[in-house]
Design a protein around this motif. Structure first.
Motif, PDB file in Angstrom:
ATOM      1  N   GLU A 280      -0.703   7.646   7.274  1.00  0.00           N
ATOM      2  CA  GLU A 280       0.069   6.491   8.562  1.00  0.00           C
ATOM      3  C   GLU A 280       1.155   7.657   9.031  1.00  0.00           C
ATOM      4  O   GLU A 280       1.539   7.789  10.150  1.00  0.00           O
ATOM      5  N   LYS A 288       0.830   0.108  10.647  1.00  0.00           N
ATOM      6  CA  LYS A 288       2.272   0.022   9.760  1.00  0.00           C
ATOM      7  C   LYS A 288       1.912  -0.883   8.531  1.00  0.00           C
ATOM      8  O   LYS A 288       2.700  -1.487   7.957  1.00  0.00           O
ATOM      9  N   ASP A 291       4.410  -0.438   5.426  1.00  0.00           N
ATOM     10  CA  ASP A 291       5.628  -1.322   5.289  1.00  0.00           C
ATOM     11  C   ASP A 291       5.481  -2.478   4.505  1.00  0.00           C
ATOM     12  O   ASP A 291       6.570  -2.920   4.005  1.00  0.00           O
TER      13      ASP A 291
END
Length: 330
Positions: A280, A288, A291
């Motif tokens: 990523e 994402k 995260d």
């Protein structure tokens, strides 16, 4: 081979499965090789399993839909597996045609890549598309008890929580994981043979596991981790189950045991998440997902409780796909 796909189309039309306009015919197109390769693999495997289990008659087709999805069902007396054009194009773009992915893994694992017979991106394409097929095949096994009009899609279709659907999806993932792990065993043994070592084994699984994670992410729009919610399990929970099954299965390889190579499921899972974050960060996969990984500690006890409940497949209406697998292995 081409006449076989003509027969699939004919059977679909005759049994009112799909209209001809909704069927994707890959023949004569630039992408024919990839579609034909997967079709041949799936058709041969379906024929083999049709001799063992009650999944005949059956149809395998690509659809013209651009949605990233696949589904299996029992429709009009036919066991049907449908893979959308959108899912195939997504796998081509993310893996087979992803030059950044190849360049990144070649720079990071040069010694490993030199030994492979195909680019890692192509292996990832094979892994993800064959995983899809095995997942859908598992659904056909599950439906053997009911044999009424039923279908399950890979991508969630509504927000309603359904414990049975969660169990069916995790059970299908487990079946697909063991099938894929078996192929990985065979591939690792074929390519590396007696030269296999701890570093090579873990790196191979880590790279392909990260690609499989990227693939699973496509089937949910929900970034935040959820447990008892929505019609399909969260990708993080699916991946946890998939990777633990793959690593545990491969760990049993005699060739690895003889060389004292150990594959710890939880450690491999962690390494895949860390490698995925690298992908990523370097723009290989523009997601994402990393995260939310840091938020999982707050869900640890809930995740364990959920997985214990889900893995206890005790449905009276559906077959356990893993019982089908074990029946033919033992």
């Amino acid at each position: 081979m081409p006449e076989n796909y003509d027969l699939e189309i004919e059977n679909s039309t005759k049994n009112n499965i799909l209209k001809n306009a909704d069927i994707f015919d890959f023949r004569g197109l630039p992408i024919e090789e990839h579609f034909e390769g997967l079709y041949k693999f799936c058709r041969e495997n379906l024929d083999i399993n049709s001799e063992k289990e009650n999944i005949s008659p059956n149809i395998f087709l690509y659809t013209n839909s651009f949605e990233i999805n696949a589904k299996a069902g029992f429709v009009n007396g036919q066991n049907v597996i449908l893979i959308n054009l959108g899912l195939m194009k997504n796998c081509l773009s993310n893996y087979s045609e992803n030059k950044k992915l190849n360049e990144f893994v070649e720079n990071k694992f040069p010694d490993l890549i030199k030994k492979l017979d195909n680019p890692m991106s192509y292996l990832a394409f094979q892994l993800t598309t064959q995983f899809t097929y095995y997942h859908e095949l598992a659904h056909l096994f599950q439906f053997c008890k009911k044999k009424n009009e039923i279908e399950l899609q890979e991508r969630k279709t509504d927000d309603k929580y359904d414990l049975v659907k969660h169990k069916l999806e995790i059970n299908a993932d487990t079946y697909a994981s063991i099938a894929i792990a078996t192929h990985l065993q065979q591939y690792i043994d074929k390519i590396f043979g007696n030269e296999i070592d701890q570093k090579t084994a873990t790196a191979t699984i880590k790279i392909l596991g990260a690609c499989l994670l990227n693939y699973v992410i496509n089937f949910s729009d929900k970034a935040e981790i959820y447990i008892n919610n929505y019609s399909h399990p969260h990708p993080f929970l699916r991946l946890l189950n998939i990777i633990l099954n793959i690593s545990n299965h491969i760990e049993s390889m005699p060739n690895l045991r003889e060389k004292n190579i150990t594959l710890n499921g939880s450690e491999i899972f962690k390494s895949i998440l860390e490698f995925y974050q690298e992908l990523e960060d370097n723009g290989i996969f523009p997601t994402k997902f990393s995260d939310l990984v840091y938020k999982t500690e707050a869900f640890y006890n809930e995740i364990l409780k959920y997985m214990n409940e889900i893995l206890n497949f005790d449905s009276t209406d559906y077959e356990d796909a893993m019982e089908v697998w074990n029946k033919h292995i033992i």
